[in-house]
Design a protein around this motif. Structure first.
Motif, PDB file in Angstrom:
ATOM      1  N   TYR A 138       0.808  -1.218   0.000  1.00  0.00           N
ATOM      2  CA  TYR A 138       0.000   0.000   0.000  1.00  0.00           C
ATOM      3  C   TYR A 138       0.846   1.275   0.000  1.00  0.00           C
ATOM      4  N   ALA A 139       0.477   2.211  -0.863  1.00  0.00           N
ATOM      5  CA  ALA A 139       1.056   3.562  -0.834  1.00  0.00           C
ATOM      6  C   ALA A 139       0.064   4.491  -1.501  1.00  0.00           C
ATOM      7  N   ALA A 140      -0.203   5.621  -0.867  1.00  0.00           N
ATOM      8  CA  ALA A 140      -1.175   6.554  -1.453  1.00  0.00           C
ATOM      9  C   ALA A 140      -0.844   7.979  -1.051  1.00  0.00           C
ATOM     10  N   GLU A 141      -1.209   8.898  -1.940  1.00  0.00           N
ATOM     11  CA  GLU A 141      -1.093  10.313  -1.578  1.00  0.00           C
ATOM     12  C   GLU A 141      -2.264  10.680  -0.690  1.00  0.00           C
ATOM     13  N   GLU A 142      -2.085  11.742   0.076  1.00  0.00           N
ATOM     14  CA  GLU A 142      -3.068  12.151   1.074  1.00  0.00           C
ATOM     15  C   GLU A 142      -4.503  12.213   0.527  1.00  0.00           C
ATOM     16  N   GLU A 143      -4.662  12.794  -0.667  1.00  0.00           N
ATOM     17  CA  GLU A 143      -5.998  12.976  -1.245  1.00  0.00           C
ATOM     18  C   GLU A 143      -6.722  11.635  -1.396  1.00  0.00           C
ATOM     19  N   LYS A 144      -5.930  10.582  -1.626  1.00  0.00           N
ATOM     20  CA  LYS A 144      -6.560   9.284  -1.893  1.00  0.00           C
ATOM     21  C   LYS A 144      -6.543   8.362  -0.687  1.00  0.00           C
ATOM     22  N   HIS A 145      -5.886   8.806   0.378  1.00  0.00           N
ATOM     23  CA  HIS A 145      -5.744   7.940   1.546  1.00  0.00           C
ATOM     24  C   HIS A 145      -6.996   8.033   2.420  1.00  0.00           C
ATOM     25  N   ASP A 146      -7.627   6.874   2.646  1.00  0.00           N
ATOM     26  CA  ASP A 146      -8.821   6.841   3.495  1.00  0.00           C
ATOM     27  C   ASP A 146      -8.470   6.066   4.766  1.00  0.00           C
ATOM     28  N   PRO A 147      -8.247   6.772   5.867  1.00  0.00           N
ATOM     29  CA  PRO A 147      -7.776   6.123   7.104  1.00  0.00           C
ATOM     30  C   PRO A 147      -8.711   5.000   7.567  1.00  0.00           C
ATOM     31  N   ASP A 148     -10.022   5.135   7.263  1.00  0.00           N
ATOM     32  CA  ASP A 148     -10.972   4.120   7.727  1.00  0.00           C
ATOM     33  C   ASP A 148     -10.893   2.833   6.920  1.00  0.00           C
ATOM     34  N   ASN A 149     -10.403   2.959   5.690  1.00  0.00           N
ATOM     35  CA  ASN A 149     -10.336   1.760   4.844  1.00  0.00           C
ATOM     36  C   ASN A 149      -8.908   1.406   4.445  1.00  0.00           C
ATOM     37  N   CYS A 150      -7.961   1.760   5.298  1.00  0.00           N
ATOM     38  CA  CYS A 150      -6.560   1.499   4.961  1.00  0.00           C
ATOM     39  C   CYS A 150      -6.222   0.037   5.265  1.00  0.00           C
ATOM     40  N   PRO A 151      -5.644  -0.690   4.279  1.00  0.00           N
ATOM     41  CA  PRO A 151      -5.349  -2.107   4.485  1.00  0.00           C
ATOM     42  C   PRO A 151      -4.115  -2.373   5.352  1.00  0.00           C
ATOM     43  N   VAL A 152      -3.403  -1.336   5.734  1.00  0.00           N
ATOM     44  CA  VAL A 152      -2.152  -1.547   6.476  1.00  0.00           C
ATOM     45  C   VAL A 152      -2.389  -1.359   7.979  1.00  0.00           C
ATOM     46  N   ALA A 153      -1.848  -2.288   8.766  1.00  0.00           N
ATOM     47  CA  ALA A 153      -1.961  -2.157  10.227  1.00  0.00           C
ATOM     48  C   ALA A 153      -1.265  -0.871  10.667  1.00  0.00           C
ATOM     49  N   PRO A 154      -1.846  -0.178  11.662  1.00  0.00           N
ATOM     50  CA  PRO A 154      -1.303   1.126  12.070  1.00  0.00           C
ATOM     51  C   PRO A 154       0.203   1.105  12.343  1.00  0.00           C
ATOM     52  N   GLU A 155       0.683   0.008  12.945  1.00  0.00           N
ATOM     53  CA  GLU A 155       2.115  -0.010  13.294  1.00  0.00           C
ATOM     54  C   GLU A 155       3.010  -0.127  12.039  1.00  0.00           C
TER      55      GLU A 155
END
Ligand code: P5A
Length: 436
Positions: free
Chosen positions: A253-270
């Protein structure tokens, strides 16, 4: 090179027109001078870095199987009318009329021109894949050129173009370039994060931007931290046999801010990291967009005419000079990675009026040159403080400081610019150390 004879117009004060660090430092270090908005002259120190970057870019393109050509900067309007981009490109295109009233333009990119070369010269699938690149100046009449060479109107780009017989092979070529890009940025001492991107004016549906990490970057990225580890590069060295690493990397996963949706992010927070990035490269797979509109066809194995599958692959060579500075500097100036440094060593004669000191410096200068090490020799009669500040500003990896006190004990001081670490060594030991 002797500093007394070198054209290096450094500035002590920060130029008021420069808003970001790299622009300030490039002006202060005498690397560039503005000619008009977004258009720059490259002075000796800046040009040397530009050429060093170009060399690494070229070596990795050659290694990936691309062949270098050189297309002109000025292009005829007709080929852009054929592709449909002549009107679509709008005001960013600098349009020129020649003495015969023919419409021309200063190329912002070369998809049309390379497709034109291809269609006149390649007729059979047997001549594929074809992968051509050049390193040439481009012109885009940006509405707000800013940040020096970071967003110029005239800028140097490496652009490669690929032609394959089908989608699968085009995808292989795309991946090959993806790897070449990771290798290129690693050799430049940069961490580059590949991010899935929009294709904009170039077209197509598969694209990655390469963003290098720098605090002053224009875009904010969110990405899986596994993308930062360059250890995979070792395995990527083998292009044909890399155990699916490219696919693995492309699935991270890698995304620019405009496309980053924190609620649907596939990466574990850590495992999720955020950082600022500067776009230094952009690659595209756009299928038949240009081959269809411009009629670039070859005969396939069954004797059928097919439109070739294409991609294009850009690196902002002049932007990289600024990006490298954004990623490598401190409050005193630039810190060049060895791979692109304009000179490896700055030799400082602390007392140019002292015959013994000057003799020792001349001797070291000669020995280093004989060892094939590039040296900038400050042989001027300036104050030591001014010389130190100047060397820190221009950022050569190693400084050799030669003064009468040290010479009495037979030693010279070596300072590493990146760490500030100092060591005292004998003249012979220094030459050996720098050779290594
Ligand atoms: C890919 C190669 C293209 O033009 N056509 C040929 C495709 N892509 S791009 O993303 O538009 O540009 C490629 C890289 O060029 C640099 N760049 C710039 N550098 C300085 N000033 C500019 N105004 C500028 N515009 C683009 C970027 O590094 C970009 O990734």
């Amino acid at each position: 090179m002797r500093l007394s004879r070198y054209f290096l117009p450094t500035l002590k004060e920060n130029p008021s027109e420069a808003q970001i660090t790299s622009h300030r430092l490039m002006l202060r270090a005498g690397m560039i001078r503005q000619s008009s908005a977004g258009i720059y002259s490259w002075l000796p120190l800046g040009l040397k870095v530009l050429r060093n970057i170009e060399k690494i870019v070229r070596e990795e393109q050659d290694r990936a199987g691309a062949q270098e050509i050189l297309m002109p900067t000025i292009q005829p309007a007709e080929i852009w009318q054929e592709s449909g981009r002549y009107d679509a490109y709008g005001k960013e295109m600098l349009r020129i009329t020649d003495r015969h009233e023919r419409e021309m333009l200063y190329g912002p990119t070369n998809e049309e021109m390379v497709t034109d070369i291809f269609r006149h010269n390649i007729k059979s699938y047997k001549q594929l894949p074809a992968l051509l690149y050049h390193i040439q100046w481009k012109f885009r009449d940006e509405i707000r050129p800013r940040f020096g060479v970071m967003r110029g109107r005239e800028f140097l780009m490496k652009d490669a173009y690929s032609f394959d017989i089908d989608k699968e092979r085009a995808r292989d070529t795309y991946n090959r370039m993806y790897v070449a890009y990771l290798r290129t940025f690693a050799r430049l001492g940069l961490v580059a994060i590949p991010v899935r991107a929009d294709t904009g004016a170039i077209g197509g549906d598969l694209s990655h931007e390469f963003q290098i990490l720098a605090e002053t970057g224009e875009s904010t990225l969110y990405y899986d931290k596994a993308l930062e580890t360059q250890e995979m590069l070792e395995k990527l060295a083998d292009l044909e046999n890399n155990e699916g690493i490219v696919e693995k990397l492309q699935s991270l996963y890698a995304a620019e801010e405009e496309k980053h949706d924190p609620d649907n992010c596939p990466v574990a927070p850590e495992n999720l990291k955020t950082a600022k990035g500067v776009e230094v490269g952009h690659i595209f797979n756009f299928g038949q967009k240009y081959s269809a509109s411009m009629g670039a066809r070859v005969l396939d194995q069954d004797g059928q005419q097919v439109e070739v599958e294409m991609g294009s692959y850009g690196i902002g060579v002049s932007r990289l000079v600024a990006a490298l500075i954004e990623a490598n500097h401190d409050e005193d100036g630039i810190i060049w990675p060895q791979s692109v440094a304009p000179y490896q060593v700055g030799l400082i004669n602390l007392q140019a009026k002292n015959a013994e000191c000057t003799k020792a410096c001349d001797d070291i200068y000669k020995k280093l040159q004989e060892a094939g090490i590039e040296v900038l020799y400050d042989d001027r009669t300036e104050r030591p403080g001014a010389k130190f500040a100047n060397m820190d500003l221009i950022g050569l990896p190693w400084q050799l400081i030669v003064g009468p006190k040290g010479l009495e004990k037979g030693i010279v001081e070596v300072k590493e610019r990146a760490t500030g670490e100092r060591q005292e060594l004998s003249v012979d030991a220094i030459v050996d150390k720098l050779k290594a």
